[in-house]
Scaffold this active site. Structure first.
Site, PDB file in Angstrom:
ATOM      1  N   ARG A   1       0.863  -1.181   0.000  1.00  0.00           N
ATOM      2  CA  ARG A   1       0.000   0.000   0.000  1.00  0.00           C
ATOM      3  C   ARG A   1       0.901   1.233   0.000  1.00  0.00           C
ATOM      4  NH1 ARG A   1      -1.009  -1.736   5.592  1.00  0.00           N
ATOM      5  NH2 ARG A   1      -0.162  -0.205   7.076  1.00  0.00           N
TER       6      ARG A   1
ATOM      7  N   ARG B   1      14.439   0.023  -7.546  1.00  0.00           N
ATOM      8  CA  ARG B   1      13.603  -0.118  -6.354  1.00  0.00           C
ATOM      9  C   ARG B   1      14.515  -0.400  -5.171  1.00  0.00           C
ATOM     10  NH1 ARG B   1       9.733  -5.004  -6.150  1.00  0.00           N
ATOM     11  NH2 ARG B   1      11.019  -5.768  -4.424  1.00  0.00           N
TER      12      ARG B   1
ATOM     13  N   GLU C   1      16.856  -3.455  -6.064  1.00  0.00           N
ATOM     14  CA  GLU C   1      16.296  -4.157  -7.219  1.00  0.00           C
ATOM     15  C   GLU C   1      16.518  -3.336  -8.486  1.00  0.00           C
ATOM     16  OE1 GLU C   1      14.795  -7.076  -7.441  1.00  0.00           O
ATOM     17  OE2 GLU C   1      13.918  -7.605  -5.515  1.00  0.00           O
TER      18      GLU C   1
END
Length: 271
Positions: A201, A228, A245
């Protein structure tokens, strides 16, 4: 019209639910995007102005083949992210070289530190694959030894219980500019079975998390279309990097309105 490849894999179950969102955003910025399997022998990579690695999620069992593909593509087109980034980022030993706080990691089966609980995983893995959580020090050592026996580098870390309340914070950057962040549920919490059950979220990152994420990215000299930065908090409360990432991260575009457009704009800028 700029022509770009969206690199994916043979995905009969439709795991990549961001593909059409990205391709539509590309179209709105004048980019003709076409999905291509990275291992398709018929693909003509030289026809593309850029080849963008996205959901190449089956590379793990064929990492050498995947990296050889990346180097070939880079010889005939613009590969994003670059092959040298993919090679480094697909082996988590890169964490030792970034010069930033990381989750404390022991890289051997011998002389394990004392932890209340252990997480043992190989340095080349994804989505909690081949990962063990245990409170038994002997079991942790045995699992790490088994990885070594198979020619794999083990990572032995403490299990951080605060992730069950705090979660992991993932900060998404496009062309090194912050786009959005999400709170991700932990993969090793009770009842979770890996990446397929991770929920996310929107989250506003704290200033110390942003500071660390930008320090992490500053350690990578190559161009980065996407990044990321996955952070957790240590028992001290300080943020630490759990993973960077740069290969084929899920971008959580559906959790952040406008993020697909920002991703497309970043690609246009780099081209």
């Amino acid at each position: 019209m700029v022509l770009c490849a969206y690199v994916t894999f043979d995905d009969p179950d439709g795991h990549d639910d961001e593909r059409e969102t990205v391709l539509e955003a590309w179209r709105h910025t004048g980019i003709d995007g076409r999905a291509e399997r990275w291992d398709d022998p018929e693909a003509d990579w030289s026809a593309y102005d850029a080849v963008v690695v996205r959901s190449a999620w089956d590379y793990l069992d064929r990492r050498d083949e995947f990296l050889a593909w990346a180097r070939r593509v880079e010889g005939v087109s613009r590969l994003l992210n670059p092959a040298v980034v993919l090679e480094s980022n697909t082996d988590k030993t890169y964490l030792r070289d970034l010069g930033v706080p990381i989750v404390p990691t022991h890289w051997s089966s011998r002389d394990l530190p004392d932890h209340e609980e252990y997480v043992v995983k190989p340095a080349i893995s994804a989505g909690a694959r081949d990962t063990t959580r245990t409170a038994d020090r002997a079991e942790a050592a045995a699992r790490a030894a088994a990885l070594e026996a198979a020619g794999r580098t083990p990572m032995v870390q403490p299990y951080l219980h605060m992730v069950e309340s705090e979660g992991e914070t993932s900060l998404l950057y496009f062309n090194r500019r912050f786009s959005h962040a999400v709170r991700r549920s932990p993969m090793l919490a009770p009842g979770m079975t890996g990446a397929d059950n991770v929920r996310a979220r929107p989250r506003t990152p704290a200033p110390d998390q942003v500071e660390l994420a930008e320090k992490v990215l500053a350690a990578i000299p190559q161009p980065l279309l996407y990044a990321r930065v996955d952070l957790v908090r240590l028992p001290s409360g300080d943020p630490a990097l759990i993973e960077l990432e740069l290969t084929e991260p899920y971008l959580y575009l559906h959790q952040a309105p406008g993020s697909a457009a920002r991703f497309a704009a970043a690609l246009r800028e780099l081209l």
